[in-house]
Design a protein around this motif. Structure first.
Motif, PDB file in Angstrom:
ATOM      1  N   HIS A  94       0.832  -1.207   0.000  1.00  6.06           N
ATOM      2  CA  HIS A  94       0.000   0.000   0.000  1.00  6.06           C
ATOM      3  C   HIS A  94       0.868   1.259   0.000  1.00  6.06           C
ATOM      4  O   HIS A  94       0.581   2.216  -0.745  1.00  6.06           O
ATOM      5  CB  HIS A  94      -0.914   0.003   1.227  1.00  6.06           C
ATOM      6  CG  HIS A  94      -1.783   1.218   1.332  1.00  6.06           C
ATOM      7  ND1 HIS A  94      -2.911   1.391   0.553  1.00  6.06           N
ATOM      8  CD2 HIS A  94      -1.689   2.319   2.121  1.00  6.06           C
ATOM      9  CE1 HIS A  94      -3.462   2.552   0.843  1.00  6.06           C
ATOM     10  NE2 HIS A  94      -2.739   3.137   1.797  1.00  6.06           N
ATOM     11  N   LEU A  95       1.927   1.260   0.803  1.00  3.70           N
ATOM     12  CA  LEU A  95       2.802   2.427   0.839  1.00  3.70           C
ATOM     13  C   LEU A  95       3.563   2.603  -0.473  1.00  3.70           C
ATOM     14  O   LEU A  95       3.799   3.725  -0.924  1.00  3.70           O
ATOM     15  CB  LEU A  95       3.788   2.305   2.000  1.00  3.70           C
ATOM     16  CG  LEU A  95       3.185   2.400   3.407  1.00  3.70           C
ATOM     17  CD1 LEU A  95       4.262   2.170   4.458  1.00  3.70           C
ATOM     18  CD2 LEU A  95       2.508   3.742   3.624  1.00  3.70           C
ATOM     19  N   ALA A  96       3.945   1.479  -1.092  1.00  6.92           N
ATOM     20  CA  ALA A  96       4.691   1.572  -2.341  1.00  6.92           C
ATOM     21  C   ALA A  96       3.819   2.033  -3.499  1.00  6.92           C
ATOM     22  O   ALA A  96       4.282   2.750  -4.397  1.00  6.92           O
ATOM     23  CB  ALA A  96       5.314   0.211  -2.664  1.00  6.92           C
ATOM     24  N   SER A  97       2.552   1.649  -3.496  1.00  5.66           N
ATOM     25  CA  SER A  97       1.673   1.992  -4.614  1.00  5.66           C
ATOM     26  C   SER A  97       0.954   3.326  -4.416  1.00  5.66           C
ATOM     27  O   SER A  97       0.775   4.081  -5.373  1.00  5.66           O
ATOM     28  CB  SER A  97       0.631   0.884  -4.811  1.00  5.66           C
ATOM     29  OG  SER A  97      -0.134   0.700  -3.621  1.00  5.66           O
ATOM     30  N   ALA A  98       0.537   3.619  -3.194  1.00  2.83           N
ATOM     31  CA  ALA A  98      -0.238   4.838  -2.948  1.00  2.83           C
ATOM     32  C   ALA A  98       0.537   5.908  -2.198  1.00  2.83           C
ATOM     33  O   ALA A  98       0.058   7.045  -2.092  1.00  2.83           O
ATOM     34  CB  ALA A  98      -1.510   4.488  -2.164  1.00  2.83           C
ATOM     35  N   GLY A  99       1.705   5.556  -1.669  1.00  2.00           N
ATOM     36  CA  GLY A  99       2.488   6.535  -0.924  1.00  2.00           C
ATOM     37  C   GLY A  99       1.959   6.731   0.480  1.00  2.00           C
ATOM     38  O   GLY A  99       1.093   5.985   0.959  1.00  2.00           O
ATOM     39  N   LEU A 100       2.468   7.738   1.162  1.00  2.00           N
ATOM     40  CA  LEU A 100       2.022   8.037   2.518  1.00  2.00           C
ATOM     41  C   LEU A 100       0.563   8.483   2.520  1.00  2.00           C
ATOM     42  O   LEU A 100       0.094   9.097   1.545  1.00  2.00           O
ATOM     43  CB  LEU A 100       2.897   9.126   3.137  1.00  2.00           C
ATOM     44  CG  LEU A 100       4.364   8.747   3.378  1.00  2.00           C
ATOM     45  CD1 LEU A 100       5.149   9.960   3.879  1.00  2.00           C
ATOM     46  CD2 LEU A 100       4.471   7.598   4.372  1.00  2.00           C
ATOM     47  N   PRO A 101      -0.163   8.179   3.590  1.00  2.00           N
ATOM     48  CA  PRO A 101      -1.585   8.563   3.627  1.00  2.00           C
ATOM     49  C   PRO A 101      -1.761  10.074   3.636  1.00  2.00           C
ATOM     50  O   PRO A 101      -0.992  10.813   4.259  1.00  2.00           O
ATOM     51  CB  PRO A 101      -2.075   7.943   4.940  1.00  2.00           C
ATOM     52  CG  PRO A 101      -0.847   7.767   5.778  1.00  2.00           C
ATOM     53  CD  PRO A 101       0.261   7.469   4.818  1.00  2.00           C
TER      54      PRO A 101
END
Length: 232
Positions: A94-101
């Motif tokens: 999730h962090l790799a695809s969408a980045g930081l929230p």
């Protein structure tokens, strides 16, 4: 590491906290360490299966508070190690695809705050407890090994999954850990290895004890049943 136990209040079995650390050394080889953790995980999984077989009976024997404590223990000892690599992989993807929230609404702010709190306080608690144990054992000089904790917990997950497989194919098989292999003890003295025969465990003798709890009797009776084909 301090040890503790739990028992049914109606079984008249006392369970107390032991504050003295064990004197036996940790396994000297990786394969011995892994099989030891597999045995521990397999035992906790069997305990989880046994006590959850009849939840109403468990509540009657240990009460609501005792049931809640046991539920938390089983989540930590049985379910959490199985889920660590899965949830970590999901978080990394999730962090790799969408980045930081980047929360934009009240709901996403609450969601982000919750998972960040769990992540930060969870890691902090692991480090704090490890450092506290190292301080009490006068091992703070080994703090450089703390970055290896993620690898340690990953291997605990490997042991938990291997134990689950072993429980499915060989439910009555227990891997033993050979101790006394270290050349010296914790205090620097020479260690003498002595191999004495271990007394056999008999389910019948445990059932004859006057204070054996009902859950223990039920578990022993089921585990003592003949195995198909004569194998145990």
């Amino acid at each position: 590491m301090p040890t503790s136990g739990c028992a049914s209040p109606g079984s008249a079995i006392a369970a107390k906290h032991c504050s003295r650390p064990p004197t036996e050394e940790a396994p000297a080889r990786f394969d011995a360490w892994l099989t030891q953790r597999m045995r521990w995980s397999k035992g906790w999984t069997q305990t989880f299966i046994t006590i959850s077989r009849d939840p109403a009976r468990l509540v009657r024997e240990v009460g609501w508070s005792g049931t809640g404590v046991l539920a938390l223990m089983m989540v930590n000892l049985v379910l959490a190690p199985l889920l660590w690599p899965v949830l970590t992989a999901f978080l990394g993807y999730h962090l790799a695809s969408a980045g930081l929230p980047q929360p934009e609404s009240i709901l996403t702010i609450v969601e982000t705050t919750l998972w960040l709190s769990v992540a930060i306080f969870g890691v902090a608690s692991l480090l704090w407890l490890t450092l506290l144990g190292m301080k009490r054992r006068k091992l703070l000089g080994h703090w450089l090994f703390l970055p290896l904790l993620p690898l340690y917990y990953f291997l605990m997950s490997v042991a938990a999954w291997a134990a689950l497989y072993d429980l499915a194919v060989r439910p009555f098989h227990w891997r033993k850990t050979e101790h006394g292999l270290a050349r010296t003890g914790r205090k620097g003295g020479a260690r003498v290895t002595a191999h004495a025969p271990r007394p056999a465990f008999h389910a019948a003798s445990a059932l004859d004890r006057p204070h054996a709890s009902n859950l223990m009797k039920s578990s022993l009776m089921k585990s003592s049943a003949p195995w198909p084909g004569g194998r145990r």
